[in-house]
Design an enzyme around this catalytic site. Structure first.
Site, PDB file in Angstrom:
ATOM      1  N   LYS A 130       0.835  -1.191   0.000  1.00  0.00           N
ATOM      2  CA  LYS A 130       0.000   0.000   0.000  1.00  0.00           C
ATOM      3  C   LYS A 130       0.876   1.250   0.000  1.00  0.00           C
ATOM      4  O   LYS A 130       1.816   1.354   0.781  1.00  0.00           O
ATOM      5  CB  LYS A 130      -0.910   0.032   1.233  1.00  0.00           C
ATOM      6  N   ARG A 132       0.434   5.462   0.088  1.00  0.00           N
ATOM      7  CA  ARG A 132      -0.513   6.553   0.285  1.00  0.00           C
ATOM      8  C   ARG A 132       0.024   7.859  -0.301  1.00  0.00           C
ATOM      9  O   ARG A 132       1.185   8.222  -0.070  1.00  0.00           O
ATOM     10  CB  ARG A 132      -0.814   6.754   1.779  1.00  0.00           C
TER      11      ARG A 132
END
Length: 229
Positions: A130, A132
């Site tokens: 992930k 961001r």
């Protein structure tokens, strides 16, 4: 439901002792409160430890199926043996998976994906990363290493609860032109509208074990437990 199940378990243990059992083995297919294995903020209870200690008072031995946090086994005051059910997740999968990739939701769960892959006997294992964007707040989810284009992908986890993480992962996969996407998990909690959420994301199939009985419980952990009881 979880609290009721734990209370019923304690009553069953007591009834077994009352009936004259000299040795009690307690099987815990899914341990509620098992994710709270530490006090994340001051003053919080360590719920997994509290539940484990309560169960320990009425048994001589515990069999625990695929705990979310392996260290939970150390919370019991009696011998506790962990039973890994991830290899069972290969059984309901189609035999014709196209160059499959077994993907865990994060690096910490890669061992679950590897066990399912090894049991299936083909494919690669990977995990999602992930990233961001702190300017927009958007989170990009993508497989870490494997090229998934044109390949069938099996998302593997120990627990699927709300389905949010898996839905995001399925969306990310479809953006990479994968083949079919499947979800398998040991404990299919599927809270609320989780099943609908996953199907809307374009899922080809979802299966779990019977540690939590749902309509997706396609494989049983009973044979694993029978070998140890």
């Amino acid at each position: 439901l979880t609290s009721d199940a734990h209370l019923e378990l304690l009553q069953l243990q007591d009834a077994a002792r009352e009936a004259g059992a000299t040795e009690v083995t307690t099987v815990v297919p899914y341990m509620g409160y098992g994710r709270q294995d530490e006090a994340f903020t001051p003053g919080q209870p360590v719920s997994a430890r509290a539940v484990a200690r309560a169960i320990s008072t009425g048994t001589d031995r515990v069999l625990l199926v695929s705990p979310h946090e392996p260290d939970v086994a150390d919370c019991f005051d009696v011998p506790c043996e962990t039973v890994e059910a991830a290899p069972r997740l290969a059984e309901p999968l189609p035999d014709d998976l196209a160059d499959p990739v077994f993907v865990a939701p994060d690096e910490g769960a890669i061992a679950i994906a590897e066990r399912a892959r090894d049991a299936y006997g083909a494919g690669d294992a990977d995990y999602f990363e992930k990233e961001r964007d702190y300017d927009t707040g958007e989170v990009d989810i993508s497989p870490g290493n494997a090229d998934v284009a044109g390949r069938d992908v099996v998302l593997v986890d120990d627990i699927v609860a709300t389905g949010s993480t898996m839905s995001e992962a399925i969306d990310a996969l479809h953006g990479r032109e994968v083949g079919r996407a499947f979800v398998v998990c040991v404990h299919p909690l599927l809270v609320g509208n989780a099943r609908t959420k996953l199907e809307r994301a374009g899922l080809a199939g979802i299966w779990g074990t019977d540690t939590v009985e749902r309509d997706v419980s396609a494989v049983s952990v009973a044979p694993l437990l029978a070998e140890l009881v």
